[in-house]
Write an enzyme that holds these catalytic residues in place. Structure first.
Site, PDB file in Angstrom:
ATOM      1  N   TYR A 155       0.826  -1.206   0.000  1.00 33.12           N
ATOM      2  CA  TYR A 155       0.000   0.000   0.000  1.00 33.12           C
ATOM      3  C   TYR A 155       0.863   1.260   0.000  1.00 33.12           C
ATOM      4  O   TYR A 155       0.615   2.206  -0.755  1.00 33.12           O
ATOM      5  CB  TYR A 155      -0.912  -0.040   1.221  1.00 33.12           C
ATOM      6  CG  TYR A 155      -1.867   1.115   1.360  1.00 33.12           C
ATOM      7  CD1 TYR A 155      -2.981   1.222   0.530  1.00 33.12           C
ATOM      8  CD2 TYR A 155      -1.682   2.086   2.347  1.00 33.12           C
ATOM      9  CE1 TYR A 155      -3.875   2.265   0.670  1.00 33.12           C
ATOM     10  CE2 TYR A 155      -2.573   3.136   2.497  1.00 33.12           C
ATOM     11  CZ  TYR A 155      -3.665   3.224   1.652  1.00 33.12           C
ATOM     12  OH  TYR A 155      -4.546   4.261   1.799  1.00 33.12           O
ATOM     13  N   LYS A 159       0.914   4.061  -2.958  1.00 35.52           N
ATOM     14  CA  LYS A 159       0.494   5.435  -2.705  1.00 35.52           C
ATOM     15  C   LYS A 159       1.630   6.438  -2.901  1.00 35.52           C
ATOM     16  O   LYS A 159       1.391   7.596  -3.273  1.00 35.52           O
ATOM     17  CB  LYS A 159      -0.082   5.545  -1.291  1.00 35.52           C
ATOM     18  CG  LYS A 159      -1.438   4.844  -1.136  1.00 35.52           C
ATOM     19  CD  LYS A 159      -2.460   5.331  -2.143  1.00 35.52           C
ATOM     20  CE  LYS A 159      -3.879   4.895  -1.789  1.00 35.52           C
ATOM     21  NZ  LYS A 159      -4.870   5.357  -2.799  1.00 35.52           N
TER      22      LYS A 159
END
Length: 300
Positions: A155, A159
């Site tokens: 993640y 991001k």
């Protein structure tokens, strides 16, 4: 803030932050294509917007590849005649520490967050350049991508990549009048409810019906999904025409501009640096912090 006449696609808009973005854009006058992997959730969100007097259509599908991305753009054009704004919010989590993270855990998150953002933005950029009237790409990032976060290799990497793409595309699309910005939101969602440091405060607010503590809203920038939506409407509007290539944080009572990476400290050695010279000089550098700090309640 008026975005009447604009047509927006919001991915992952069946619930949570994405739904708040879609509803806020519709309330400000935009027509919205509501995407979600859950067809029922997408239909429910689109129906709620229409029931409130807005314009919306559901376009379910799993974000990741080109087929769904192009279908979302085609839906916007077929239903509302054009595309002006893309909000790439769709996401999944597969949290594991590095030594327990499988290839599937890693690939699934990268597919949705990073490849999905790329595929949707590419399809939107093609359409916006053909229209010749500019546009807005609003890419949803995360504090994990700015600072790293325990158990979120996949993640955090995705991001961080989203912010890098925003800066790159801001340059590439400038001549077309398309602005590109990354939003770094913080809010109480199904994803954040499980964070141990925050969970007690969320549970207490739900139990009592009271708002989150003021210090949490201000110091940590933690609030409701509705607190974040105003930034999306602003970035979709004509008022933000001069804002591009930025990473902007929002949540609770807090609005923040994240800095671009820059050299913090510099030293020089004539003829170059040996390993021994670096070891001698390293103490002159102040290392950067890393990780998302745990919330600290003020002393009572």
């Amino acid at each position: 803030m008026d975005v009447s006449g604009k047509v927006c696609v919001v991915t992952g808009a069946g619930r949570g932050l994405g739904r708040a973005y879609a509803e806020a854009l519709a309330a400000a006058g935009a027509a919205v294509v509501v995407n979600d992997v859950d067809a029922e959730a997408a239909g429910g969100a689109a129906g709620a917007i229409r029931a409130a007097g807005g314009r919306a259509v559901a376009a379910p599908g799993a974000i990741g590849g080109a087929e769904v991305a192009e279908r979302l753009v085609d839906t916007a054009v077929a239903e509302f005649g054009r595309l002006d704004v893309l909000v790439t919010n769709a996401g999944v989590l597969r949290d594991r520490v590095l030594w327990k993270m499988s290839d599937e855990d890693f690939d699934t998150v990268i597919e949705v967050h990073l490849r999905g953002t790329f595929a949707c933005a590419r399809a939107a950029a093609v359409r916006m350049r053909e229209q010749g009237e500019g546009g807005r790409l609003i890419l949803i990032s995360s504090p994990a991508g700015q600072r790293g976060n325990f158990g979120q290799t996949n993640y955090a990497a995705a991001k961080a990549g989203v912010v890098a793409m925003a800066r790159t595309w801001a340059m590439e699309l400038a001549r077309a009048g398309v602005t590109v910005n990354a939003v770094v939101p913080v809010a109480v969602t199904e994803m954040t409810r499980t964070i141990p440091a925050f969970a007690p405060y969320f549970q207490e607010a739900e139990r009592t019906g009271e708002p989150l503590p003021g210090w949490l809203r201000r110091d940590e920038g933690m609030g409701t999904v509705e607190d974040v939506a105003g930034l999306i409407v602003y970035l979709a509007s004509d008022a933000s025409a001069g804002v591009t290539g930025q990473a902007i944080g929002v949540g609770g009572d807090r609005l923040a501009l994240w800095s671009h990476p820059a050299e913090k400290s510099v030293a020089y050695a004539e003829g170059g640096w040996s390993a021994e010279a670096i070891a001698r000089s390293w103490s002159t550098f102040e290392p950067e912090t890393y990780g998302i700090p745990a919330p600290k309640a003020p002393a009572s």
